[in-house]
Design a protein around this motif. Structure first.
Motif, PDB file in Angstrom:
ATOM      1  N   ILE A  39      52.201  27.181  36.421  1.00  0.00           N
ATOM      2  CA  ILE A  39      51.387  28.291  35.934  1.00  0.00           C
ATOM      3  C   ILE A  39      51.908  29.588  36.544  1.00  0.00           C
ATOM      4  CG2 ILE A  39      49.324  26.883  35.566  1.00  0.00           C
ATOM      5  CD1 ILE A  39      48.246  27.822  38.216  1.00  0.00           C
ATOM      6  N   PRO A  40      51.580  30.737  35.967  1.00  0.00           N
ATOM      7  CA  PRO A  40      52.091  32.003  36.513  1.00  0.00           C
ATOM      8  C   PRO A  40      51.495  32.300  37.886  1.00  0.00           C
ATOM      9  CG  PRO A  40      51.293  32.274  34.251  1.00  0.00           C
ATOM     10  CD  PRO A  40      50.826  30.938  34.712  1.00  0.00           C
ATOM     11  N   PRO A  41      52.279  32.856  38.791  1.00  0.00           N
ATOM     12  CA  PRO A  41      51.708  33.316  40.067  1.00  0.00           C
ATOM     13  C   PRO A  41      50.622  34.355  39.804  1.00  0.00           C
ATOM     14  CG  PRO A  41      54.114  33.323  40.144  1.00  0.00           C
ATOM     15  CD  PRO A  41      53.735  33.098  38.713  1.00  0.00           C
ATOM     16  N   GLY A  42      49.572  34.301  40.608  1.00  0.00           N
ATOM     17  CA  GLY A  42      48.449  35.206  40.400  1.00  0.00           C
ATOM     18  C   GLY A  42      47.326  34.590  39.597  1.00  0.00           C
ATOM     19  N   THR A  43      47.412  33.277  39.322  1.00  0.00           N
ATOM     20  CA  THR A  43      46.391  32.604  38.517  1.00  0.00           C
ATOM     21  C   THR A  43      45.277  32.062  39.404  1.00  0.00           C
ATOM     22  OG1 THR A  43      48.023  31.950  36.854  1.00  0.00           O
ATOM     23  CG2 THR A  43      45.936  30.756  36.867  1.00  0.00           C
ATOM     24  N   GLU A  44      44.054  32.367  39.064  1.00  0.00           N
ATOM     25  CA  GLU A  44      42.887  31.776  39.718  1.00  0.00           C
ATOM     26  C   GLU A  44      42.439  30.574  38.906  1.00  0.00           C
ATOM     27  OE1 GLU A  44      40.843  35.624  41.915  1.00  0.00           O
ATOM     28  OE2 GLU A  44      40.097  35.013  39.950  1.00  0.00           O
ATOM     29  N   VAL A  45      42.068  29.493  39.616  1.00  0.00           N
ATOM     30  CA  VAL A  45      41.700  28.236  38.975  1.00  0.00           C
ATOM     31  C   VAL A  45      40.211  27.987  39.195  1.00  0.00           C
ATOM     32  CG1 VAL A  45      42.158  25.765  38.811  1.00  0.00           C
ATOM     33  CG2 VAL A  45      44.010  27.346  39.437  1.00  0.00           C
ATOM     34  N   TYR A  46      39.478  27.764  38.117  1.00  0.00           N
ATOM     35  CA  TYR A  46      38.044  27.510  38.180  1.00  0.00           C
ATOM     36  C   TYR A  46      37.727  26.158  37.532  1.00  0.00           C
ATOM     37  CZ  TYR A  46      37.457  32.509  39.175  1.00  0.00           C
ATOM     38  OH  TYR A  46      37.527  33.752  39.734  1.00  0.00           O
ATOM     39  N   GLN A  47      36.687  25.509  38.030  1.00  0.00           N
ATOM     40  CA  GLN A  47      36.153  24.346  37.318  1.00  0.00           C
ATOM     41  C   GLN A  47      35.309  24.898  36.172  1.00  0.00           C
ATOM     42  OE1 GLN A  47      34.440  21.325  39.748  1.00  0.00           O
ATOM     43  NE2 GLN A  47      33.774  20.079  38.041  1.00  0.00           N
ATOM     44  N   ALA A  48      35.708  24.591  34.957  1.00  0.00           N
ATOM     45  CA  ALA A  48      35.124  25.253  33.788  1.00  0.00           C
ATOM     46  C   ALA A  48      33.638  24.981  33.642  1.00  0.00           C
ATOM     47  CB  ALA A  48      35.865  24.819  32.526  1.00  0.00           C
TER      48      ALA A  48
ATOM     49  N   ALA B  67      52.374  42.072  40.687  1.00  0.00           N
ATOM     50  CA  ALA B  67      53.398  43.106  40.560  1.00  0.00           C
ATOM     51  C   ALA B  67      53.415  43.923  41.838  1.00  0.00           C
ATOM     52  CB  ALA B  67      53.127  43.997  39.357  1.00  0.00           C
ATOM     53  N   ASP B  68      54.577  44.467  42.156  1.00  0.00           N
ATOM     54  CA  ASP B  68      54.683  45.316  43.332  1.00  0.00           C
ATOM     55  C   ASP B  68      54.041  46.678  43.077  1.00  0.00           C
ATOM     56  OD1 ASP B  68      56.340  43.523  45.006  1.00  0.00           O
ATOM     57  OD2 ASP B  68      57.803  43.811  43.413  1.00  0.00           O
TER      58      ASP B  68
ATOM     59  N   LYS C 198      41.338  43.954  36.150  1.00  0.00           N
ATOM     60  CA  LYS C 198      41.590  42.895  37.139  1.00  0.00           C
ATOM     61  C   LYS C 198      43.067  42.792  37.506  1.00  0.00           C
ATOM     62  CE  LYS C 198      42.027  39.230  33.667  1.00  0.00           C
ATOM     63  NZ  LYS C 198      41.469  37.956  33.167  1.00  0.00           N
ATOM     64  N   HIS C 199      43.953  43.198  36.601  1.00  0.00           N
ATOM     65  CA  HIS C 199      45.380  43.102  36.892  1.00  0.00           C
ATOM     66  C   HIS C 199      45.816  44.120  37.952  1.00  0.00           C
ATOM     67  CE1 HIS C 199      46.061  40.126  33.836  1.00  0.00           C
ATOM     68  NE2 HIS C 199      45.497  40.887  32.924  1.00  0.00           N
ATOM     69  N   VAL C 200      45.044  45.168  38.140  1.00  0.00           N
ATOM     70  CA  VAL C 200      45.380  46.153  39.158  1.00  0.00           C
ATOM     71  C   VAL C 200      45.144  45.583  40.558  1.00  0.00           C
ATOM     72  CG1 VAL C 200      44.926  48.525  39.942  1.00  0.00           C
ATOM     73  CG2 VAL C 200      44.711  47.951  37.528  1.00  0.00           C
ATOM     74  N   GLN C 201      44.247  44.602  40.683  1.00  0.00           N
ATOM     75  CA  GLN C 201      43.897  44.059  41.988  1.00  0.00           C
ATOM     76  C   GLN C 201      45.082  43.431  42.709  1.00  0.00           C
ATOM     77  OE1 GLN C 201      40.671  41.557  40.366  1.00  0.00           O
ATOM     78  NE2 GLN C 201      39.275  42.634  41.733  1.00  0.00           N
ATOM     79  N   ARG C 202      46.069  42.920  41.976  1.00  0.00           N
ATOM     80  CA  ARG C 202      47.194  42.225  42.590  1.00  0.00           C
ATOM     81  C   ARG C 202      48.322  43.168  43.008  1.00  0.00           C
ATOM     82  NH1 ARG C 202      45.356  37.171  43.860  1.00  0.00           N
ATOM     83  NH2 ARG C 202      44.613  36.056  42.041  1.00  0.00           N
TER      84      ARG C 202
ATOM     85  N   ASP D 296      36.064  47.428  41.842  1.00  0.00           N
ATOM     86  CA  ASP D 296      36.349  46.706  43.081  1.00  0.00           C
ATOM     87  C   ASP D 296      36.590  47.754  44.170  1.00  0.00           C
ATOM     88  OD1 ASP D 296      37.236  45.206  45.202  1.00  0.00           O
ATOM     89  OD2 ASP D 296      38.839  44.192  44.113  1.00  0.00           O
ATOM     90  N   PRO D 297      35.701  47.855  45.162  1.00  0.00           N
ATOM     91  CA  PRO D 297      35.870  48.871  46.211  1.00  0.00           C
ATOM     92  C   PRO D 297      37.207  48.780  46.942  1.00  0.00           C
ATOM     93  CG  PRO D 297      33.664  47.927  46.303  1.00  0.00           C
ATOM     94  CD  PRO D 297      34.449  47.114  45.303  1.00  0.00           C
ATOM     95  N   ASP D 298      37.798  47.593  47.007  1.00  0.00           N
ATOM     96  CA  ASP D 298      39.090  47.451  47.691  1.00  0.00           C
ATOM     97  C   ASP D 298      40.206  48.206  46.971  1.00  0.00           C
ATOM     98  OD1 ASP D 298      38.016  45.907  49.699  1.00  0.00           O
ATOM     99  OD2 ASP D 298      38.494  43.999  48.734  1.00  0.00           O
ATOM    100  N   LEU D 299      40.042  48.418  45.664  1.00  0.00           N
ATOM    101  CA  LEU D 299      41.080  49.137  44.921  1.00  0.00           C
ATOM    102  C   LEU D 299      41.224  50.580  45.408  1.00  0.00           C
ATOM    103  CD1 LEU D 299      40.507  47.937  41.248  1.00  0.00           C
ATOM    104  CD2 LEU D 299      42.377  47.340  42.781  1.00  0.00           C
ATOM    105  N   ALA D 300      40.121  51.149  45.885  1.00  0.00           N
ATOM    106  CA  ALA D 300      40.168  52.525  46.359  1.00  0.00           C
ATOM    107  C   ALA D 300      40.979  52.653  47.645  1.00  0.00           C
ATOM    108  CB  ALA D 300      38.747  53.048  46.587  1.00  0.00           C
ATOM    109  N   ARG D 301      41.225  51.516  48.322  1.00  0.00           N
ATOM    110  CA  ARG D 301      41.970  51.554  49.583  1.00  0.00           C
ATOM    111  C   ARG D 301      43.437  51.155  49.418  1.00  0.00           C
ATOM    112  NH1 ARG D 301      36.758  49.880  51.142  1.00  0.00           N
ATOM    113  NH2 ARG D 301      37.191  47.678  50.727  1.00  0.00           N
ATOM    114  N   LYS D 302      43.877  50.900  48.211  1.00  0.00           N
ATOM    115  CA  LYS D 302      45.277  50.554  47.981  1.00  0.00           C
ATOM    116  C   LYS D 302      46.181  51.781  48.154  1.00  0.00           C
ATOM    117  CE  LYS D 302      45.177  46.484  45.004  1.00  0.00           C
ATOM    118  NZ  LYS D 302      46.047  45.687  45.891  1.00  0.00           N
ATOM    119  N   LYS D 303      47.442  51.510  48.498  1.00  0.00           N
ATOM    120  CA  LYS D 303      48.418  52.598  48.546  1.00  0.00           C
ATOM    121  C   LYS D 303      48.535  53.210  47.151  1.00  0.00           C
ATOM    122  CE  LYS D 303      51.279  50.426  52.120  1.00  0.00           C
ATOM    123  NZ  LYS D 303      52.631  49.877  52.427  1.00  0.00           N
TER     124      LYS D 303
END
Length: 344
Positions: free
Chosen positions: A90-99, A160-161, A233-237, A270-277
């Motif tokens: 699967i692609p890196p960055g994938t979260e796995v959930y029990q459906a 992504a970097d 959500k893609h910005v989080q990574r 996501d409050p953590d996004l505000a602290r990204k470089k």
């Protein structure tokens, strides 16, 4: 290739092989003595993050996966072979959930990480295991245990970097097309980009980094406006955010108005996004009045780094690439080898 970032699949690990009832022929030993071997273990279902995958599209066509069952035991105390593990890339960055329960089981956020989603059934014991002084010729065996069966939901968040963010039509697609070999759709109307684009920017023959062009965000995106949180959500990574502004749309009274609007949506999501470089990239420096826009931004930047360039003419793009490369050198992720098994 179509970009797909959500999928649901059904998986089942292999069943364990049955134990064997067998007796060897041996003089003066009742019925020759038991020599039935154990059954083999069923194959596990293993998820592996692989950099060769960048979309969940294939899981929309193939949704059922089953590992190999263990082989039954045989006479002569021969144990059955274990079933081969089934490794699903699967692609890196994938979260796995029990459906069915919505429980998050794993977050494979680096290439090479693995997760055992379903354990193979244990093989049954053969009758040789049950011999006792009181019962020297047992006919008792155990059946192999069934494999685990469950539904999994995948949610991909791009790794992504550098993430390119900003209002629609500020030139993000043009930037990624100039810095990499990616060829996104480019047009002079908003929401041209309807799915994230990935591109690899080469610094030299041995060094490169990954860019993600996130579809245009607008005020209210954290509540679903425009393309909404589907792509937030893609910005989080991303480790670094390049906030692209249009030099022709910088307001004289509040040069950072567009920057403030988008950052408010990031923080609400996501409050953590505000602290990204974060770096401000002022695009379209080929337009009349762009120099004045740059001066206005620098007066109001509040400590932010501002890089000016033109994706159309190529002005400043080399300096932009080298600056981003220097910025992302911290905390480089390390890869891992895939486990042994059947890989699909």
């Amino acid at each position: 290739m179509k970009f797909v970032d959500q999928a649901t699949i059904w998986v089942k690990s292999g069943q364990g092989g049955h134990g064997c009832v067998s007796f060897r022929r041996e003089k003066f030993v009742p019925k020759g003595g038991p020599d039935g071997g154990d059954g083999g273990r069923g194959g596990h279902i293993i998820l592996a993050a692989s950099s060769s995958k960048d979309t969940l599209l294939r899981f929309h066509f193939n949704q059922h996966f089953q590992a190999e069952s263990g082989k039954p035991g045989e006479g002569g105390n021969r144990h059955g072979a274990d079933g081969a593990d089934l490794i699903i890339k699967i692609p890196p960055g994938t979260e796995v959930y029990q459906a069915d329960t919505n429980e998050r089981l794993a977050d494979l956020d680096k290439p090479g990480l693995t997760f055992q989603a379903a354990q193979g059934g244990r093989g049954g014991r053969g009758n040789a295991r049950f011999a006792t002084p009181a019962n020297r010729a047992p006919r008792r065996v155990e059946p192999g245990q069934p494999g685990q069966e469950l539904r999994l939901r995948f949610e991909l968040k791009l790794l992504a970097d550098v993430g390119l963010i900003g209002l629609p039509n500020v030139g993000k697609s043009s930037i990624i097309s100039k810095l990499s070999a990616a060829r996104p759709k480019i047009a002079d109307y908003p929401f041209t980009t309807l799915a994230p684009n990935l591109g690899v920017a080469a610094v030299d023959e041995e060094r490169s980094f990954v860019l993600a062009d996130v579809p245009g965000l607008i005020p209210g995106a954290s509540r679903g406006a425009g393309l909404g949180h589907r792509f937030l959500k893609h910005v989080q990574r991303c480790r670094v955010l390049l906030h692209v502004l249009d030099a022709g749309a910088v307001a004289a009274e509040d040069p950072l108005s567009d920057w403030k609007a988008i950052n408010a949506e990031l923080a609400a999501f996501d409050p953590d996004l505000a602290r990204k470089k974060q770096v401000i990239g002022l695009n379209k420096m080929d337009l009349p009045g762009s120099a004045q826009a740059l001066q206005s931004l620098r007066r109001a930047k509040s400590g932010l780094t501002i890089l000016a360039f033109s994706a159309l003419t190529g002005q400043g793009l080399k300096e932009l690439k080298m600056f981003l490369w220097d910025l992302i050198q911290e905390d480089q992720p390390s890869g891992h080898d895939l486990p042994e098994g059947k890989v699909i």
